[in-house]
Motif scaffolding. Structure first.
Motif, PDB file in Angstrom:
ATOM      1  N   SER A  26       0.642  -1.307  -0.160  1.00  0.00           N
ATOM      2  CA  SER A  26      -0.023  -0.208   0.045  1.00  0.00           C
ATOM      3  C   SER A  26       0.803   1.343  -0.018  1.00  0.00           C
ATOM      4  CB  SER A  26      -0.941  -0.093   1.080  1.00  0.00           C
ATOM      5  OG  SER A  26      -1.502   1.167   1.234  1.00  0.00           O
ATOM      6  N   ARG A  35      -6.249  -4.092  -5.578  1.00  0.00           N
ATOM      7  CA  ARG A  35      -6.561  -5.185  -4.752  1.00  0.00           C
ATOM      8  C   ARG A  35      -5.129  -5.341  -4.163  1.00  0.00           C
ATOM      9  NH1 ARG A  35      -7.535  -6.190 -10.144  1.00  0.00           N
ATOM     10  NH2 ARG A  35      -9.641  -5.479  -9.817  1.00  0.00           N
ATOM     11  N   PHE A 108      -6.156  -7.182   6.928  1.00  0.00           N
ATOM     12  CA  PHE A 108      -6.343  -6.171   6.117  1.00  0.00           C
ATOM     13  C   PHE A 108      -7.653  -5.197   6.473  1.00  0.00           C
ATOM     14  CE2 PHE A 108      -9.440  -4.677   2.587  1.00  0.00           C
ATOM     15  CZ  PHE A 108      -8.451  -4.517   1.545  1.00  0.00           C
ATOM     16  N   ARG A 109      -8.437  -5.584   7.271  1.00  0.00           N
ATOM     17  CA  ARG A 109      -9.624  -4.594   7.579  1.00  0.00           C
ATOM     18  C   ARG A 109      -8.909  -3.742   8.682  1.00  0.00           C
ATOM     19  NH1 ARG A 109     -13.395  -3.134   4.970  1.00  0.00           N
ATOM     20  NH2 ARG A 109     -12.427  -1.250   5.975  1.00  0.00           N
ATOM     21  N   GLN A 112      -7.073  -1.331   6.886  1.00  0.00           N
ATOM     22  CA  GLN A 112      -7.837  -0.231   6.075  1.00  0.00           C
ATOM     23  C   GLN A 112      -8.578   0.836   6.874  1.00  0.00           C
ATOM     24  OE1 GLN A 112     -11.056  -1.969   3.184  1.00  0.00           O
ATOM     25  NE2 GLN A 112      -9.820  -0.780   1.750  1.00  0.00           N
ATOM     26  N   ASP A 113      -9.085   0.305   8.278  1.00  0.00           N
ATOM     27  CA  ASP A 113      -9.975   1.055   9.116  1.00  0.00           C
ATOM     28  C   ASP A 113      -9.155   1.984   9.694  1.00  0.00           C
ATOM     29  OD1 ASP A 113     -12.210  -0.588   8.404  1.00  0.00           O
ATOM     30  OD2 ASP A 113     -11.980  -1.446  10.646  1.00  0.00           O
ATOM     31  N   ILE A 117      -4.142   1.319   4.260  1.00  0.00           N
ATOM     32  CA  ILE A 117      -4.686   0.879   3.000  1.00  0.00           C
ATOM     33  C   ILE A 117      -6.277   1.582   2.591  1.00  0.00           C
ATOM     34  CG2 ILE A 117      -5.905  -1.262   1.755  1.00  0.00           C
ATOM     35  CD1 ILE A 117      -4.342  -2.942   3.566  1.00  0.00           C
ATOM     36  N   ALA A 118      -6.008   2.203   1.439  1.00  0.00           N
ATOM     37  CA  ALA A 118      -7.123   3.221   1.113  1.00  0.00           C
ATOM     38  C   ALA A 118      -8.521   2.219   0.956  1.00  0.00           C
ATOM     39  CB  ALA A 118      -6.573   3.695  -0.335  1.00  0.00           C
ATOM     40  N   ASP A 119      -9.635   3.227   1.178  1.00  0.00           N
ATOM     41  CA  ASP A 119     -10.864   2.494   0.976  1.00  0.00           C
ATOM     42  C   ASP A 119     -11.054   2.288  -0.538  1.00  0.00           C
ATOM     43  OD1 ASP A 119     -11.238   3.258   3.709  1.00  0.00           O
ATOM     44  OD2 ASP A 119     -12.591   5.041   3.115  1.00  0.00           O
ATOM     45  N   ARG A 122      -9.551  -3.669  -2.625  1.00  0.00           N
ATOM     46  CA  ARG A 122     -10.107  -5.017  -2.279  1.00  0.00           C
ATOM     47  C   ARG A 122      -8.962  -5.984  -1.733  1.00  0.00           C
ATOM     48  NH1 ARG A 122     -15.591  -7.048  -5.055  1.00  0.00           N
ATOM     49  NH2 ARG A 122     -16.394  -4.972  -5.675  1.00  0.00           N
ATOM     50  N   ASP A 169     -15.360  -6.331  -0.463  1.00  0.00           N
ATOM     51  CA  ASP A 169     -13.919  -6.306  -0.050  1.00  0.00           C
ATOM     52  C   ASP A 169     -13.285  -7.286  -0.666  1.00  0.00           C
ATOM     53  OD1 ASP A 169     -14.675  -4.150   1.503  1.00  0.00           O
ATOM     54  OD2 ASP A 169     -14.548  -5.433   3.442  1.00  0.00           O
TER      55      ASP A 169
END
Length: 347
Positions: A26, A35, A108-109, A112-113, A117-119, A122, A169
């Protein structure tokens, strides 16, 4: 020369843990990625070579040979159906792909939160085809006998991934290497398949891959990575050009009921000539096309030569390595990722 747009990480990355893979990818590639995979860390470091240890636990399957064939901590001995065993009655254990995907998705989640990692990016899960595992570890009549059993087990893995990871996702990639060896009748592949597929195996391979693509719901992205292997960073056979890749990809896309989100095709390091890419003029349009123009050995300069040759045939494509980089020499990963960043623009 066309400026490639976007980059694909094919799957494996030479790091020890999923968080480092995803954070680094990322940070270095940012908006070039749609992704991100987990790098196929742990026992998946050498693609399918952990599957014999899994399948060998099943009653009715046994290892061939008395001495282990060690690949780090994996015993890569082949498999056979035990004498007197009914293949259809064999119950395979969980294959390990769903467990790994669910564990890595939690990382990953979290990333991202936290904004690492960008919104919109996937989580990519790479899966082998049943053909790869069956052709690699079973022989003779056992291949046909175990195929429906292993295929059902892999579909259970896919179904669990689909149930546990939100569709918005998720991206599924089917890794298709052994099929190319069978079609090309490469040593160790095509010339040992006659007991499984007498005659031309092409249509059977197309139908099997199309069924796997169609098993992925339409709200989940699905891609195909066509490959000629990378054992020791070498192909099992060097393709003359992209004609066989195009023929197979076109047939699969025609046979599939759903659209393919992306397609990845390999490019040998020495092929920076237009002749290699010329058959791509007949490729069925696909949402995203990635070419494996990035090679560790010649970096940005080599990638740009291959991009220039491909640009004479194609109007647009993204870039990738020709296979995963999980078995690249230690310490080379960042430079490989930097080559992606230096040769492709963001989406």
């Amino acid at each position: 020369m066309t400026q490639p747009q976007g980059a694909l990480l094919v799957g494996s990355v030479n790091y020890d843990d999923a968080e480092k893979t995803m954070r680094t990818a990322s940070a270095m590639l940012g908006g070039r990625l749609r992704r991100i995979p987990d790098g196929e860390v742990g026992k998946r470091f050498h693609w399918i070579m952990f599957q014999p240890d899994v399948l060998g636990q099943a009653e009715g399957i046994e290892r061939v040979g008395d001495e282990p064939r060690w690949l780090r901590d994996l015993d890569a001995r082949p498999l056979r159906i035990a004498e007197g065993a009914d293949a259809a009655a064999i119950e395979l254990p969980a294959l390990g792909y769903a467990d790994a995907a669910i564990d890595s998705y939690a990382i990953f989640r979290r990333l991202q939160d936290a904004g690492a990692i960008a919104d919109g990016i996937r989580f990519q899960v790479s899966l082998p085809t049943p053909v790869a595992v069956i052709s690699s570890f079973f022989a003779g009549d056992d291949r046909a006998a175990i195929e429906p059993v292993y295929t059902a087990a892999l579909r259970r893995e896919l179904d669990r991934i689909l149930a546990e990871i939100p569709a918005a996702d998720l991206a599924i990639q089917w890794d298709v290497a052994s099929e190319m060896g069978i079609i090309e009748r490469a040593a160790g592949y095509g010339r040992t398949m006659d007991a499984w597929w007498p005659g031309d195996p092409f249509d059977g391979l197309v139908d099997r891959l199309a069924a796997l693509i169609d098993a992925v719901p339409s709200d989940v992205e699905v891609g195909v990575h066509l490959c000629y292997g990378d054992a020791g960073e070498r192909h099992f056979i060097e393709p003359t050009d992209t004609a066989t890749l195009v023929r197979f990809a076109n047939a699969v896309m025609t046979a599939s009921a759903r659209d393919l989100t992306w397609l990845h095709l390999p490019v040998p390091i020495e092929r920076d000539d237009e002749a290699y890419f010329a058959p791509l003029s007949g490729l069925t349009p696909v949402g995203e096309l990635y070419l494996g123009v990035v090679h560790r050995e010649d970096g940005v300069e080599g990638a740009r030569r291959r991009i220039a040759a491909a640009s004479a045939v194609l109007d647009g494509f993204g870039i990738a390595t020709e296979c995963g980089i999980g078995r690249a020499p230690v310490g080379t990963t960042e430079e490989i990722l930097r080559t992606h960043a230096d040769t492709a623009s963001a989406w």
